[in-house]
Design a protein around this motif. Structure first.
Motif, mmCIF file in Angstrom:
data_model
loop_
_atom_site.group_PDB
_atom_site.id
_atom_site.type_symbol
_atom_site.label_atom_id
_atom_site.label_comp_id
_atom_site.label_asym_id
_atom_site.label_seq_id
_atom_site.Cartn_x
_atom_site.Cartn_y
_atom_site.Cartn_z
ATOM 1 N N LEU A 153 3.979 5.784 -5.586
ATOM 2 C CA LEU A 153 3.986 5.725 -6.955
ATOM 3 C C LEU A 153 2.845 6.636 -7.747
ATOM 4 O O LEU A 153 2.733 7.436 -8.545
ATOM 5 C CB LEU A 153 3.674 4.329 -7.780
ATOM 6 C CG LEU A 153 3.502 4.288 -9.083
ATOM 7 C CD1 LEU A 153 4.614 4.834 -10.004
ATOM 8 C CD2 LEU A 153 3.466 2.821 -9.431
ATOM 9 N N ALA A 154 1.530 6.409 -7.230
ATOM 10 C CA ALA A 154 0.367 7.159 -7.579
ATOM 11 C C ALA A 154 0.751 8.793 -7.308
ATOM 12 O O ALA A 154 0.364 9.477 -8.236
ATOM 13 C CB ALA A 154 -0.780 6.806 -6.777
ATOM 14 N N ALA A 155 1.195 8.862 -6.057
ATOM 15 C CA ALA A 155 1.491 10.400 -5.883
ATOM 16 C C ALA A 155 2.510 11.129 -6.771
ATOM 17 O O ALA A 155 2.199 12.064 -7.135
ATOM 18 C CB ALA A 155 1.718 10.325 -4.387
ATOM 19 N N ALA A 156 3.543 10.308 -6.856
ATOM 20 C CA ALA A 156 4.483 11.034 -7.775
ATOM 21 C C ALA A 156 3.994 10.948 -9.134
ATOM 22 O O ALA A 156 4.395 11.921 -9.693
ATOM 23 C CB ALA A 156 5.607 9.717 -7.937
ATOM 24 N N MET B 231 9.543 2.056 -1.844
ATOM 25 C CA MET B 231 8.839 3.336 -1.512
ATOM 26 C C MET B 231 9.920 4.236 -1.780
ATOM 27 O O MET B 231 9.557 5.476 -2.452
ATOM 28 C CB MET B 231 8.288 3.516 -0.146
ATOM 29 C CG MET B 231 7.434 2.451 0.321
ATOM 30 S SD MET B 231 6.966 2.206 2.075
ATOM 31 C CE MET B 231 6.427 0.679 2.469
ATOM 32 N N TRP B 232 11.145 4.343 -1.395
ATOM 33 C CA TRP B 232 12.042 5.330 -1.742
ATOM 34 C C TRP B 232 12.313 5.469 -3.085
ATOM 35 O O TRP B 232 12.433 6.535 -3.723
ATOM 36 C CB TRP B 232 13.640 4.614 -0.862
ATOM 37 C CG TRP B 232 13.652 5.043 0.387
ATOM 38 C CD1 TRP B 232 12.810 6.015 1.330
ATOM 39 C CD2 TRP B 232 14.240 4.205 1.250
ATOM 40 N NE1 TRP B 232 13.301 5.824 2.531
ATOM 41 C CE2 TRP B 232 14.034 4.875 2.766
ATOM 42 C CE3 TRP B 232 15.031 3.167 1.158
ATOM 43 C CZ2 TRP B 232 14.491 4.153 3.735
ATOM 44 C CZ3 TRP B 232 15.749 2.695 2.312
ATOM 45 C CH2 TRP B 232 15.488 3.186 3.707
ATOM 46 N N SER B 233 12.335 4.423 -3.886
ATOM 47 C CA SER B 233 12.604 4.568 -5.063
ATOM 48 C C SER B 233 11.592 5.452 -6.032
ATOM 49 O O SER B 233 11.907 5.909 -7.024
ATOM 50 C CB SER B 233 12.533 3.102 -5.944
ATOM 51 O OG SER B 233 11.373 2.336 -5.927
ATOM 52 N N TYR B 234 10.440 5.502 -5.553
ATOM 53 C CA TYR B 234 9.143 6.465 -5.980
ATOM 54 C C TYR B 234 9.396 7.483 -5.273
ATOM 55 O O TYR B 234 8.356 8.466 -5.528
ATOM 56 C CB TYR B 234 7.889 5.743 -5.885
ATOM 57 C CG TYR B 234 7.931 4.409 -6.715
ATOM 58 C CD1 TYR B 234 7.992 4.245 -8.205
ATOM 59 C CD2 TYR B 234 7.695 3.246 -6.305
ATOM 60 C CE1 TYR B 234 8.034 3.174 -8.764
ATOM 61 C CE2 TYR B 234 7.605 2.099 -6.896
ATOM 62 C CZ TYR B 234 7.837 2.117 -8.484
ATOM 63 O OH TYR B 234 7.761 0.792 -9.170
ATOM 64 N N GLY B 235 10.113 8.237 -4.474
ATOM 65 C CA GLY B 235 10.591 9.091 -4.062
ATOM 66 C C GLY B 235 9.837 9.628 -2.819
ATOM 67 O O GLY B 235 9.605 10.932 -2.223
ATOM 68 N N ALA B 236 9.121 8.711 -2.186
ATOM 69 C CA ALA B 236 8.491 8.802 -0.729
ATOM 70 C C ALA B 236 9.372 9.196 0.306
ATOM 71 O O ALA B 236 10.289 8.558 0.428
ATOM 72 C CB ALA B 236 7.820 7.616 -0.393
ATOM 73 N N ALA C 145 0.783 -1.194 0.075
ATOM 74 C CA ALA C 145 -0.084 -0.126 -0.063
ATOM 75 C C ALA C 145 0.903 1.319 -0.138
ATOM 76 O O ALA C 145 0.617 2.227 -0.843
ATOM 77 C CB ALA C 145 -0.910 -0.120 1.063
ATOM 78 N N GLY C 146 2.163 1.033 0.641
ATOM 79 C CA GLY C 146 2.824 2.530 0.618
ATOM 80 C C GLY C 146 3.515 2.648 -0.561
ATOM 81 O O GLY C 146 3.777 3.801 -1.181
ATOM 82 N N GLY D 103 2.136 14.147 -9.423
ATOM 83 C CA GLY D 103 2.904 15.647 -8.990
ATOM 84 C C GLY D 103 2.584 15.797 -7.557
ATOM 85 O O GLY D 103 2.843 16.879 -7.125
ATOM 86 N N LYS D 104 2.483 14.892 -6.629
ATOM 87 C CA LYS D 104 2.210 15.088 -5.298
ATOM 88 C C LYS D 104 3.382 14.490 -4.408
ATOM 89 O O LYS D 104 4.089 13.379 -4.943
ATOM 90 C CB LYS D 104 0.881 14.528 -4.745
ATOM 91 C CG LYS D 104 -0.255 15.081 -5.276
ATOM 92 C CD LYS D 104 -1.609 14.624 -4.655
ATOM 93 C CE LYS D 104 -2.802 15.066 -5.452
ATOM 94 N NZ LYS D 104 -3.160 16.390 -5.078
ATOM 95 N N THR D 105 3.633 14.861 -3.485
ATOM 96 C CA THR D 105 4.783 14.350 -2.416
ATOM 97 C C THR D 105 3.932 13.120 -1.589
ATOM 98 O O THR D 105 2.859 13.211 -1.092
ATOM 99 C CB THR D 105 5.462 15.170 -1.478
ATOM 100 O OG1 THR D 105 4.627 15.999 -0.868
ATOM 101 C CG2 THR D 105 6.040 16.174 -2.237
ATOM 102 N N CYS D 106 4.640 12.079 -1.166
ATOM 103 C CA CYS D 106 4.213 11.318 -0.431
ATOM 104 C C CYS D 106 4.994 10.851 0.874
ATOM 105 O O CYS D 106 6.292 10.623 0.743
ATOM 106 C CB CYS D 106 4.233 9.796 -1.086
ATOM 107 S SG CYS D 106 3.329 8.526 -0.352
#
Length: 322
Positions: free
Chosen positions: A98-101, A123-128, A92-93, A104-107
């Motif tokens: 991924l969906a947030a990225a 999660m880190w790889s998608y910028g969270a 889920a995380g 254009g949103k941060t997560c």
């Protein structure tokens, strides 16, 4: 990793997710998610080869069906907030990140200290931003709620959210187009959002069977008690299939649409994952192999001329296990 709180909750009125809700989710997420393919084959069982159709949902963006629900929830929210917060130690995380990225949103993911490193790395790889908090999902969830309120962020739930369930249900709509007839659909339970979404999409036209570890059979416990209840044991080697309690919305759908629970021994789930890799070079996580384990172990015996559908739900696993 358990994606549930450990406290019990009384029966309560929950938002209803219907076929129309799932169809709206499909329109909303068009272009944001992948229509995953199906694979017609046969698999071994104690009584011989069994024809099956495998839904390769582990090929979804982010390696998890969960991205369908996260994308739908964010697109549906209509909120201008540019930050998303979720408590999760698993898929889920990853899906929220991924969906947030993509939107254009941060997560920010609030993860229990016991979260698997493989999934946190994704999660880190998608910028969270990943914040470690507490030893349990319950503690992480409470902190995520407070954090979202303080920051004015969009708060997502790992499994008990109408939009998440509706998004997952698009799997059911795709299966109606991809598979002739109305064979039974076997899918892993986890928190319940996948089996519930599929059931909401196809109703009683097809039997939906939720496969879960017998050591943590939360759907079976809820159906027996006529309401979500905590099970005595919350730990399972099948990490994302080990919550303590099925989601309220998922239970409502399961009861209305006659979803069955089929508990499976953990060892059988591990054997099914090894079989998928050995025979088809399909690399999936333990939870993902649960639906096939039902057939591979002989716990589910299809009727004559029946070709059941098995859903492989996620691929976020440590490849070193093989």
């Amino acid at each position: 990793m358990s994606e549930c709180a450990t406290t019990a909750f009384p029966h309560r009125t929950v938002a209803r997710v219907e076929r129309s809700t799932v169809r709206a989710a499909r329109r909303r997420t068009a272009g944001h998610i992948r229509k995953t393919p199906v694979f017609h084959t046969s698999v071994s069982s104690p009584s011989g080869p069994v024809p099956v159709t495998i839904k390769l949902e582990h090929l979804q963006h982010g390696g998890t069906y969960e991205v369908r629900g996260s994308a739908n929830a964010l697109l549906e929210s209509g909120q201008d907030a540019d930050e998303v917060v979720i408590a999760s130690g698993g898929n889920a995380g990853i899906a929220a990140a991924l969906a947030a990225a993509r939107l254009g949103k941060t997560c920010t993911v609030v993860a229990p200290e016991t979260a698997p490193h493989t999934k946190v790395a994704a999660m880190w790889s998608y910028g969270a931003e990943v914040l470690w908090y507490g030893a349990t999902y319950s503690a992480a969830l409470l902190h995520a709620n407070d954090l979202a309120a303080d920051r004015g962020a969009v708060l997502l739930h790992a499994y008990d959210l109408p939009a998440s369930i509706a998004g997952a249900g698009v799997v059911g709509l795709e299966l109606e187009e991809q598979v002739r007839g109305r064979p039974p659909v076997l899918a892993p339970v986890s928190g319940g959002n996948l089996v519930a979404g599929i059931a909401a999409a196809i109703g009683r036209r097809q039997q939906v069977i939720g496969v879960e570890p017998e050591q943590v059979a939360i759907l079976r416990a809820a159906l027996t008690a006529d309401g979500p209840v905590n099970v005595a044991r919350c730990e399972s080697i099948v990490d994302s299939l080990g919550p303590c309690r099925v989601g309220d919305i998922a239970f409502d759908i399961a009861r209305r649409h006659g979803v069955r629970s089929l508990p499976i021994d953990e060892d059988a789930i591990g054997a099914a994952r090894e079989y998928l890799w050995r025979e088809f070079h399909l690399l999936v996580e333990l939870s993902s192999a649960a639906s096939l384990a039902a057939i591979h172990s002989g716990a589910y015996v299809p009727a004559t001329n029946e070709r059941p559908i098995v859903v492989l739900s996620g691929a976020n696993t440590d490849i070193s296990v093989f």
